[in-house]
Design an enzyme around this catalytic site. Structure first.
Site, PDB file in Angstrom:
ATOM      1  N   SER A 146     -16.063  47.462  84.084  1.00  0.00           N
ATOM      2  CA  SER A 146     -15.276  47.579  82.867  1.00  0.00           C
ATOM      3  C   SER A 146     -14.716  46.222  82.437  1.00  0.00           C
ATOM      4  O   SER A 146     -15.471  45.309  82.128  1.00  0.00           O
ATOM      5  CB  SER A 146     -14.163  48.611  83.070  1.00  0.00           C
ATOM      6  OG  SER A 146     -13.522  48.910  81.862  1.00  0.00           O
ATOM      7  N   ASP A 307     -18.243  46.817  78.866  1.00  0.00           N
ATOM      8  CA  ASP A 307     -19.054  48.041  78.871  1.00  0.00           C
ATOM      9  C   ASP A 307     -18.755  48.917  77.664  1.00  0.00           C
ATOM     10  O   ASP A 307     -19.200  50.060  77.583  1.00  0.00           O
ATOM     11  CB  ASP A 307     -18.886  48.822  80.179  1.00  0.00           C
ATOM     12  CG  ASP A 307     -17.503  49.419  80.342  1.00  0.00           C
ATOM     13  OD1 ASP A 307     -16.529  48.747  79.955  1.00  0.00           O
ATOM     14  OD2 ASP A 307     -17.384  50.547  80.861  1.00  0.00           O
ATOM     15  N   ASP A 309     -16.185  50.549  76.377  1.00  0.00           N
ATOM     16  CA  ASP A 309     -15.438  51.809  76.349  1.00  0.00           C
ATOM     17  C   ASP A 309     -13.984  51.604  75.924  1.00  0.00           C
ATOM     18  O   ASP A 309     -13.301  52.562  75.590  1.00  0.00           O
ATOM     19  CB  ASP A 309     -15.525  52.557  77.688  1.00  0.00           C
ATOM     20  CG  ASP A 309     -14.880  51.820  78.850  1.00  0.00           C
ATOM     21  OD1 ASP A 309     -14.522  50.639  78.700  1.00  0.00           O
ATOM     22  OD2 ASP A 309     -14.757  52.435  79.929  1.00  0.00           O
TER      23      ASP A 309
END
Length: 575
Positions: A146, A307, A309
């Protein structure tokens, strides 16, 4: 075995990966580094695992990735043949060794006769969640750390609904992982062989197109975007990660054409060479976007993590400077727009519901109440939001409108079951277009919401405790807050203490009642003035986190309270 014995098994393994063997040789006289790498296995929990890349059982490497995948494969071996044949979708981000780890996972699955569907190149986490649902696989694996620094990588497992693996199955995988103690004995299939026999299938553009077709449905008012999408000036940064792959296409598909990407951050780079931390929560991550924004007089700056998100944003002020927005503020602005636009379009269901984590702002709750929309609180972790969406579908009691966590994660439409920065990119651009059509910007919109609902201010304070002693220090702090809980913070009394580890809430008067949520190591203090403070250890990093939420009649009042609470927390820790 002691860490020294475990270390010996690694240096004596004749087929040890050459890069890892070289690292161990370089550190052979550094007992502190070796102990940290070998004192305990990298923890595999409900959020998967995350750690520093390197040699050792407490590191991310091909052997710990194989072990985690072996746990999933052993679970799938217990399933009926038809379920097992559905296979596993696999994606990966731009970090060091991400593609290697993805292919190692496919090799372990192949050794069990389990098919994998592996992306041809890096893709965002939300697309992996979508892919599990789209291809109807039994599970998904996402190789990502992340927003962590470049030294890290990680491994997430997703369930068949596209959400991170629920606790029951995750616990089963953890048990199977523990059974696979000998990391060097885990069987892996030959990559060329499983590619040839179809146990490793390469996927790509067809899934991209299916995902982007769903993203087009995120837009609520296409006419508004058609009108303002050509004039709204947007700067977008994928922070060297996966966001560039679909973010640009998503914006174009929605009707936004007047945007540019931060060129220095548009190419995937595992070293994240232009930022110290590739995290849109970090103000410094916006330095280059701000530079480009000033050069181009951009209305809005948006950055997503590697990533894709999480999403952060900054808005141009009349002075020409840019004001960063918090995750809670972005959520409030999007939520208010979604409910307003859906109501105006006649598409706001009577059973509409919003889902947020227990450590996220009550600003959003005030907004939902004004629309007679229910707010549902869940534990931290987007999988709990995904569980609610699944429950909504099974019972038809609610219709999902929006979900978010304070840590810059949002979900607009549930074709994905994790936070989705690509959806959020399109939605936030639409909200900005709406305010531009009114002669305002997002910050103006935020101030209007504050004036209407009250001035909310939140902050997350993270303390890091690395190394062998770090885990114990975090446990000790949790014990201190649990057993010698403060009666007040900065002079404001604690009205109720919620202990999610034992599902119990206790008022200042001593009245005890139960908490109807799964058990979790979280403490939350509800204060007499409506403020709140929460404490929890991070599930993915060696950190303990303190969450502060305040409300005041002015912005100055809410910020003053927030600072006073933060100072008092630090004082209590130091005692």
């Amino acid at each position: 075995m002691s860490w020294k014995e475990t270390y010996q098994t690694w240096i004596n393994y004749p087929e040890l990966d050459k890069e890892l063997a070289k690292e161990l040789k370089q550190n052979k006289d550094n007992a502190e580094v070796l102990e940290d790498a070998f004192y305990a296995p990298l923890e595999f929990g409900t959020a998967g695992m995350r750690g520093i890349i390197g040699a050792g059982i407490n590191r991310m490497n091909i052997y710990t990735v194989r072990q985690a995948t072996e746990g999933l494969a052993l679970l799938m071996d217990t399933l009926d043949e038809a379920t097992k044949k559905r296979g596993v979708a696999i994606s990966f981000d731009s970090r060091h060794h991400s593609e290697d780890f993805a292919h190692e996972a496919a090799r372990v699955l192949g050794a069990h006769g389990i098919a994998s569907f592996v992306f041809e190149s890096l893709r965002p986490t939300p697309e992996l969640s979508f892919t599990v649902r789209h291809l109807k696989t039994y599970a998904g694996i996402m190789i990502t750390a992340s927003h962590n620094p470049k030294e890290y990588n990680g491994y997430k497992i997703y369930g068949e609904d596209g959400g991170q693996m629920p606790p029951k199955e995750s616990d089963m995988i953890t048990e199977f992982v523990r059974q696979a103690q000998d990391l060097f004995a885990i069987k892996v299939a030959d990559k060329a062989e499983i590619l040839e026999n179809g146990l490793m299938k390469i996927i790509g553009i067809a899934v991209d197109n299916a995902y982007l077709a769903e993203v087009k449905k995120v837009t609520i008012n296409p006419e508004l975007v058609k009108k303002e999408g050509k004039t709204l000036k947007l700067i977008f940064s994928p922070l060297h990660g996966t966001g560039a792959i679909l973010g640009e296409k998503a914006l174009q598909g929605a009707g936004f054409s007047n945007f540019t990407m931060v060129s220095e951050q548009a190419t995937p780079d595992p070293d994240f060479s232009t930022v110290k931390k590739p995290n849109p929560e970090d103000a410094a991550a916006f330095d280059l976007a701000i530079k480009h924004g000033k050069e181009e007089d951009a209305d809005l700056l948006i950055a997503v993590d590697p990533d894709a998100d999480r999403l952060g944003a900054a808005v141009r002020q009349p002075s020409g400077e840019y004001q960063l927005l918090t995750g809670n503020q972005i959520a409030a602005i999007m939520l208010d727009y979604i409910l307003t636009a859906r109501k105006n379009a006649g598409t706001l269901p009577a059973n509409a519901a919003v889902v947020k984590s227990i450590v996220s702002s009550e600003f959003a709750t005030a907004i939902t109440e004004s629309y007679n929309v229910e707010m549902i609180n869940v534990l931290t972790g987007f999988k709990f939001i995904a569980e609610q969406i699944k429950l909504f579908e099974e019972t038809n009691n609610h219709s999902f409108m929006f979900g978010f966590e304070e840590s810059y994660g949002y979900l607009i439409r549930p074709f994905v079951r994790d936070k989705d920065a690509i959806q959020s990119l399109v939605m936030l651009a639409e909200v900005a277009a709406y305010y531009k059509s009114e002669g305002k910007n997002l910050y103006d919109g935020l101030q209007e919401l504050f004036a209407k609902f009250g001035y909310f201010a939140e902050k997350t304070v993270s303390l890091t405790f690395d190394g062998v002693e770090g885990a114990q220090q975090i446990k000790d702090l949790m014990t201190k807050f649990r057993e010698t809980a403060p009666a007040d913070f900065a002079g404001v009394g604690v009205a109720t203490m919620e202990d999610f580890a034992n599902s119990r809430k206790t008022t200042a008067a001593g009245d005890v009642s139960s908490i109807e949520l799964p058990k979790s190591n979280v403490l939350k203090y509800l204060l007499e003035d409506g403020s709140w403070i929460a404490v929890r250890p991070s599930g993915t990093e060696p950190k303990i986190k303190f969450y502060i939420g305040t409300q005041g009649s002015t912005q100055e009042e809410s910020l003053r309270k927030r600072q006073a609470f933060e100072d008092d927390i630090k004082s209590f820790i130091a005692k």
